[in-house]
Scaffold this active site. Structure first.
Site, mmCIF file in Angstrom:
data_model
loop_
_atom_site.group_PDB
_atom_site.id
_atom_site.type_symbol
_atom_site.label_atom_id
_atom_site.label_comp_id
_atom_site.label_asym_id
_atom_site.label_seq_id
_atom_site.Cartn_x
_atom_site.Cartn_y
_atom_site.Cartn_z
ATOM 1 C CB SER A 129 -0.915 -0.026 1.226
ATOM 2 O OG SER A 129 -0.123 -0.143 2.388
ATOM 3 C CB CYS A 183 -1.851 -3.122 -7.744
ATOM 4 S SG CYS A 183 -0.863 -3.887 -9.016
#
Ligand code: NAD
Length: 501
Positions: A231, A286
């Protein structure tokens, strides 16, 4: 595989399991059943030190191992991986939850990088210039860095480590992989495969753990480079901490990927793409598309087509014939559901609500079905935040320029796509958009292994993307060597600054 299954997944050092001395562990859960299936060791600083020492000790011999011997091992690794990938896919599905076909897909994309790295002899060739000055030659070589760390996220427990370690190892580095503590077993399976392929002791090592393990890797002077994927807040931390201790760092972060659908697009193909890229792997990619930007008057038709397709998705256990698995943990499922609550409260139109999905699986699985929002506006948290779940937001805009502006002002810049039949519009988009990976009528534009993977802006910290030629640069450093072999006629003193002659 040689190692018997163990209730606690431990570290791997020197080509064997390494239990470490820390008693700390975390649970490993099957997201499709909600059951704890084992534990994973959480390294202490001294466990990390021991694994890093193993990698450091193996480095001098491995860096001097010939390219021919290194590639022989890589080819063997590739063959073994290809033969046994169904074993690895089952491990991924059991700990991550993604459906088996998707797990096999991630392994194939990782295998591509192994195949790319098999060409290392060509990829790290230096240059040579004869007679740069009279009787002076110059050449360059690419040398490995030393022990390197790879820190990976939960969502691709095989592919993301494989973006890096085949190249790192082929280039002569030794590796410490720190996998996600949520799905750690794939790392040990891969370590055993390396051993079987003939990789010498200590070249590929695994350190299990959480922040403490990461911090040990970031601050230990023996580690020369760090490849991180996760992240954005953690990527920023890893980049700042690793570079502060003089390491080379590439830190790939989060994403909020938009797809623009222009009025001239084939709306059936675009709707297929939105569903595949929005809900595949339960949105835990992602490169997932989380925002569909409908341009002009196509929005009603597009939303109907997406909803019709999304309703046919079977959410369920990845070992059955489901299309989409559970979310990775109960906490993550709760977080994604809270975003759905927030979107509804903020006034977005909820077209399809996954919160009450009837899943084909255990009642205790972490289920959340495909969720589609329409009339989403850029101030809503379902638009601003990376949700990392099966939630697709449709934003309506009047023009291409408005759509482009949305993307270019977004803090993330990982992937994007445009759907159109207008070559001029597509060409303009690829030139103007400020995003690292662009698809034209392709929703998840993950580049092939011989190109490089990486986003822009808050989606990547560092100068180098993963794999391809940028991966080769990341895991090597160049040295330029200037040579003159004097013959007896070249004697005498000359204290002047050397000049070309
Ligand atoms: P995460 O950031 O929680 O964890 C990533 C790694 O960092 C794990 O190994 C974890 O153990 C470690 N970590 C967690 N907290 C830490 C802390 N406080 N300090 C140091 N290390 C810590 O990410 P995740 O939930 O495992 O993965 C999902 C995220 O990864 C998403 O944001 C997704 O977009 C991103 N991701 C990005 C890419 C890309 O290529 N840009 C690819 C895959 C995933």
């Amino acid at each position: 595989m040689s190692t018997p299954p163990s209730a606690t997944v431990v570290h791997w050092a020197g080509n064997k399991p390494f239990p470490g001395t820390s008693n700390a562990t975390a649970p490993v859960t099957n997201p499709a059943t909600g059951h704890v299936t084992g534990r994973v060791a959480l390294a202490s600083v001294s466990d990390a030190r021991a694994v890093i020492d193993t990698a450091a000790t193996a480095f001098p011999t491995w860096r001097d191992t010939s390219l021919s011997k290194r590639t022989t091992i890589l080819f063997r690794f590739r063959e073994l991986l290809n033969e046994r990938k169904s074993e690895l896919a089952a491990i991924i599905t059991a700990e991550h939850g993604k459906v088996l076909s998707d797990a096999l897909g991630e392994i194939s994309r990782g295998q591509e990088v192994v195949e790319f790295a098999c060409g290392i002899a060509h990829l790290i060739k230096g240059g040579h210039t004869e007679n740069a000055s009279t009787n002076v030659d110059v050449h360059s070589v690419c040398q490995p860095l030393g022990p390197v760390a790879i820190i990976s996220p939960f969502n691709f427990p095989a592919m993301v480590p494989m973006w890096f370690f085949p190249i790192a190892i082929a280039a002569g580095n030794t590796v410490v992989l720190k996998p996600s503590e949520k799905d750690p077993t794939a790392s040990i399976w891969l370590a055993e495969l390396w051993k079987e392929a003939g990789l010498p002791d200590g070249v590929f090592n695994v350190l299990q753990g959480d922040k403490a393990a990461v911090d040990a890797l970031l601050t230990d002077p023996a580690i020369k480079a760090v490849s991180f994927v996760g992240s954005t807040p953690i990527a920023q931390y890893v980049y700042a901490t690793g570079t502060a201790t003089g390491k080379r760092v590439q830190a790939l972060g989060g994403a909020k990927n938009h797809a623009i659908i222009l009025p001239d697009a084939d709306l059936d193909l675009a709707a297929d793409a939105m569903v595949n890229a929005g809900f595949g792997s339960a949105g835990e990619r992602c490169m997932a598309i989380s925002v569909a930007v409908a341009v002009g008057d196509i929005a009603d038709t597009l939303v109907d087509k997406i909803a019709e397709r999304a309703r046919s998705i079977v959410t369920g256990d990845g070992t059955r014939s489901s299309d989409m698995g559970p979310l990775v943990t109960a906490a993550h499922r709760a977080k994604v559901a809270s975003y759905v609550d927030a979107g509804e409260a903020a006034g977005a139109t909820i077209v399809l609500d996954g919160r009450g999905v009837q899943a084909d699986g255990d009642a205790d699985g972490f289920w959340l079905g495909p969720t589609l929002f329409d009339h989403v506006t850029p101030d809503m948290s379902i638009y601003t935040d990376e949700i990392f779940g099966p939630v697709l937001a449709v934003v309506r805009v009047a023009s291409y320029d408005e759509a482009l502006e949305l993307i270019n002002t977004n803090p993330f810049g990982n992937g994007t796509a445009i759907f159109t039949n207008d070559g001029g519009a597509a060409r303009r988009f690829q030139n103007e958009v400020e995003v690292g990976m662009v698809g034209i009528n392709v929703p998840i534009p993950v580049p092939m292994a011989y190109y490089s993977f990486g986003g822009w802006k808050a989606s990547l910290f560092g100068d180098t993307h993963a794999h391809g030629t940028e991966g080769i640069h990341f895991f090597t450093r160049t040295k330029a060597i200037t040579t003159r072999w004097l013959d007896p006629s070249h004697g005498g003193l000359n204290l002047g600054f050397p000049q070309n002659a």
